[in-house]
Write a protein that holds these residues in place. Structure first.
Motif, PDB file in Angstrom:
ATOM      1  N   LEU A   1       0.849  -1.194   0.000  1.00 46.26           N
ATOM      2  CA  LEU A   1       0.000   0.000   0.000  1.00 46.26           C
ATOM      3  C   LEU A   1       0.883   1.242   0.000  1.00 46.26           C
ATOM      4  CD1 LEU A   1      -2.745  -0.595   2.734  1.00 46.26           C
ATOM      5  CD2 LEU A   1      -3.145  -0.154   0.314  1.00 46.26           C
TER       6      LEU A   1
ATOM      7  N   ASP B   1      -2.097   8.938  -0.216  1.00 47.52           N
ATOM      8  CA  ASP B   1      -3.108   8.004  -0.734  1.00 47.52           C
ATOM      9  C   ASP B   1      -3.514   6.972   0.303  1.00 47.52           C
ATOM     10  OD1 ASP B   1      -3.312   9.189  -3.142  1.00 47.52           O
ATOM     11  OD2 ASP B   1      -1.849   7.893  -4.135  1.00 47.52           O
ATOM     12  N   ASN B   2      -2.782   6.928   1.406  1.00 44.56           N
ATOM     13  CA  ASN B   2      -3.142   5.985   2.464  1.00 44.56           C
ATOM     14  C   ASN B   2      -4.075   6.672   3.463  1.00 44.56           C
ATOM     15  OD1 ASN B   2      -3.031   4.315   4.915  1.00 44.56           O
ATOM     16  ND2 ASN B   2      -1.515   3.176   3.711  1.00 44.56           N
ATOM     17  N   LEU B   3      -5.187   6.023   3.757  1.00 43.52           N
ATOM     18  CA  LEU B   3      -6.184   6.660   4.634  1.00 43.52           C
ATOM     19  C   LEU B   3      -5.620   6.933   6.036  1.00 43.52           C
ATOM     20  CD1 LEU B   3      -9.434   4.708   3.639  1.00 43.52           C
ATOM     21  CD2 LEU B   3      -8.656   6.937   2.851  1.00 43.52           C
TER      22      LEU B   3
ATOM     23  N   LYS C   1      -0.712  -4.333   8.568  1.00 41.10           N
ATOM     24  CA  LYS C   1      -1.986  -4.740   7.955  1.00 41.10           C
ATOM     25  C   LYS C   1      -2.220  -6.234   8.130  1.00 41.10           C
ATOM     26  CE  LYS C   1      -4.643  -2.887   5.732  1.00 41.10           C
ATOM     27  NZ  LYS C   1      -5.850  -2.079   6.119  1.00 41.10           N
TER      28      LYS C   1
ATOM     29  N   ALA D   1      -9.530  -4.069   0.048  1.00 39.19           N
ATOM     30  CA  ALA D   1     -10.654  -3.987  -0.911  1.00 39.19           C
ATOM     31  C   ALA D   1     -11.580  -5.184  -0.765  1.00 39.19           C
ATOM     32  CB  ALA D   1     -10.125  -3.862  -2.343  1.00 39.19           C
ATOM     33  N   ALA D   2     -11.949  -5.482   0.480  1.00 41.06           N
ATOM     34  CA  ALA D   2     -12.621  -6.732   0.801  1.00 41.06           C
ATOM     35  C   ALA D   2     -14.045  -6.544   1.294  1.00 41.06           C
ATOM     36  CB  ALA D   2     -11.813  -7.451   1.885  1.00 41.06           C
ATOM     37  N   GLY D   3     -14.461  -5.282   1.542  1.00 43.85           N
ATOM     38  CA  GLY D   3     -15.779  -5.045   2.145  1.00 43.85           C
ATOM     39  C   GLY D   3     -15.721  -5.130   3.658  1.00 43.85           C
ATOM     40  N   LEU D   4     -14.497  -5.044   4.203  1.00 41.56           N
ATOM     41  CA  LEU D   4     -14.315  -5.163   5.658  1.00 41.56           C
ATOM     42  C   LEU D   4     -13.856  -3.845   6.286  1.00 41.56           C
ATOM     43  CD1 LEU D   4     -12.491  -8.638   5.629  1.00 41.56           C
ATOM     44  CD2 LEU D   4     -14.895  -8.204   6.177  1.00 41.56           C
ATOM     45  N   ALA D   5     -13.807  -2.780   5.499  1.00 41.84           N
ATOM     46  CA  ALA D   5     -13.490  -1.426   5.970  1.00 41.84           C
ATOM     47  C   ALA D   5     -12.109  -1.302   6.608  1.00 41.84           C
ATOM     48  CB  ALA D   5     -14.556  -0.933   6.949  1.00 41.84           C
ATOM     49  N   GLY D   6     -11.137  -2.039   6.068  1.00 44.80           N
ATOM     50  CA  GLY D   6      -9.780  -1.986   6.636  1.00 44.80           C
ATOM     51  C   GLY D   6      -9.181  -0.578   6.625  1.00 44.80           C
ATOM     52  N   GLY D   7      -9.287   0.102   5.520  1.00 41.42           N
ATOM     53  CA  GLY D   7      -8.707   1.447   5.421  1.00 41.42           C
ATOM     54  C   GLY D   7      -9.391   2.422   6.365  1.00 41.42           C
TER      55      GLY D   7
ATOM     56  N   ASP E   1      -8.228   1.861   9.875  1.00 41.81           N
ATOM     57  CA  ASP E   1      -6.909   2.447  10.118  1.00 41.81           C
ATOM     58  C   ASP E   1      -7.032   3.953  10.356  1.00 41.81           C
ATOM     59  OD1 ASP E   1      -5.928  -0.081   9.602  1.00 41.81           O
ATOM     60  OD2 ASP E   1      -5.339   0.390   7.530  1.00 41.81           O
TER      61      ASP E   1
ATOM     62  N   ASP F   1     -17.089   4.887   6.207  1.00 44.01           N
ATOM     63  CA  ASP F   1     -17.131   3.934   7.319  1.00 44.01           C
ATOM     64  C   ASP F   1     -16.340   4.412   8.544  1.00 44.01           C
ATOM     65  OD1 ASP F   1     -18.678   2.200   5.828  1.00 44.01           O
ATOM     66  OD2 ASP F   1     -16.965   1.042   5.111  1.00 44.01           O
TER      67      ASP F   1
ATOM     68  N   THR G   1     -15.358  -0.228  -4.039  1.00 43.07           N
ATOM     69  CA  THR G   1     -16.654   0.153  -3.470  1.00 43.07           C
ATOM     70  C   THR G   1     -17.396   1.110  -4.409  1.00 43.07           C
ATOM     71  OG1 THR G   1     -15.695  -0.078  -1.284  1.00 43.07           O
ATOM     72  CG2 THR G   1     -17.730   1.187  -1.419  1.00 43.07           C
TER      73      THR G   1
END
Ligand code: ATP
Length: 288
Positions: free
Chosen positions: A60, A65-67, A91, A96-102, A105, A136, A177
């Motif tokens: 990443l 560009d990183n949240l 990480k 990009a999984a629908g798990l709101a990782g970014g 963070d 999110d 998304t």
């Protein structure tokens, strides 16, 4: 380098997700019930002159560009704080999984820096700032179980459910998304999940009612395009998940089990497939 603050950034799933329409600002009006999982990234923070980010465990960018970086930068600009921070992001949540990782963070960085920099911002102020970073983020700042509405900025905490075991299965591709929501707009008559029934079931701690009402309107976009997601749902049901659903904008599918031990046992039955598996459980917010 010594890091002196650790913050966990928890993944989420959506027990129900519905789209009510498109807003004048072109975002979608959502109603969803989110649940944090024990699966988390780790954010390590130390005071420094400038904001610097290191990322481990994923390919990443480590700049704007990183949240996580964006959250630190926005917090500093909005408050006029003169210092910075060294941030190390480890990480574990798939991308990009629908798990709101970014978003998780970004929320962890806002929470951590508010404490480390002694800013004294109220939870509502952090949430407003978070909403400017990603839809999110306001939920991720609170965690637990919550009804989330609007484009994500209206978060109403709900009573926590008993901690169910969760098996996550993600195919080896990610989904954007924004693109998923654009495709949703082409569906003429989407079938809507029973979000009111789900809300009642969650509020009364009715686990079988929750399982019966799992629903995600976005499956109608993704399942026809990616038949392997339907296959993953069938596999999770076959190994004993009481309910299965795609999380958020996908492509991760989750299966619910009585507890984590049962989910771990079920995971052993899975033959190698076109997806990766994680076993976790519902998480409750930690006391500050
Ligand atoms: P959501 O459920 O909120 O839509 P997601 O789980 O589908 O999110 P994320 O993993 O949060 O997706 O991120 C999607 C994209 O955002 C990534 O592919 C990546 O390009 C970018 N990104 C920026 N910062 C981060 C970060 N800290 N962690 C993960 N992705 C990030």
């Amino acid at each position: 380098m010594i890091f002196n603050m650790f913050v966990k950034a928890y993944a989420k799933i959506n027990l129900v997700l519905d789209v009510l329409g498109t807003r004048p600002d072109r975002y979608h009006e959502l109603v969803t019930i989110m649940q944090t999982l024990d699966l988390h990234d780790v954010v390590e923070i130390d005071e420094a002159k400038e904001i610097e980010l290191i990322v481990e465990g994923a390919d990443l960018p480590a700049g704007p560009d990183n949240l996580a970086f964006r959250a630190a930068d926005l917090l500093r600009r909005r408050t006029g704080f003169a210092g910075g921070a060294n941030i190390k992001l480890v990480k574990r949540i798939p991308l990009a999984a629908g798990l709101a990782g970014g978003s998780a963070d970004a929320a962890a960085v806002l929470h951590g820096l508010n404490n480390l920099w002694g800013l004294g911002m109220a939870a509502s102020e952090l949430e407003a700032l978070g909403a400017a970073i990603g839809s999110d983020v306001p939920f991720c700042l609170r965690g637990g179980t919550a009804l989330v509405q609007g484009r994500g900025e209206k978060v109403s905490p709900l009573p926590g459910l008993t901690s169910l075991g969760v098996l996550l299965a993600k195919p080896f591709f990610g989904l954007s998304t924004a693109q998923v929501y654009r495709l949703y707009d082409d569906i003429v008559e989407p079938l809507h999940p029973d979000s009111h029934g789900m809300l009642r079931a969650v509020c009364s701690g009715d686990v079988s009612g929750v399982v019966a009402r799992l629903g995600n309107v976005l499956e109608q976009v993704i399942l026809p395009m990616h038949p392997e997601i339907r296959e993953i749902k069938e596999i999770l049901a076959a190994i004993g998940a009481s309910g299965v659903l795609m999380s958020g904008s996908g492509p991760t599918v989750f299966g619910l089990f009585d507890n984590k031990a049962v989910a771990l046992q079920a995971a052993e039955e899975i033959k190698i497939g076109n997806f990766r598996v994680w076993v976790t459980e519902f998480n409750k917010p930690e006391a500050d």
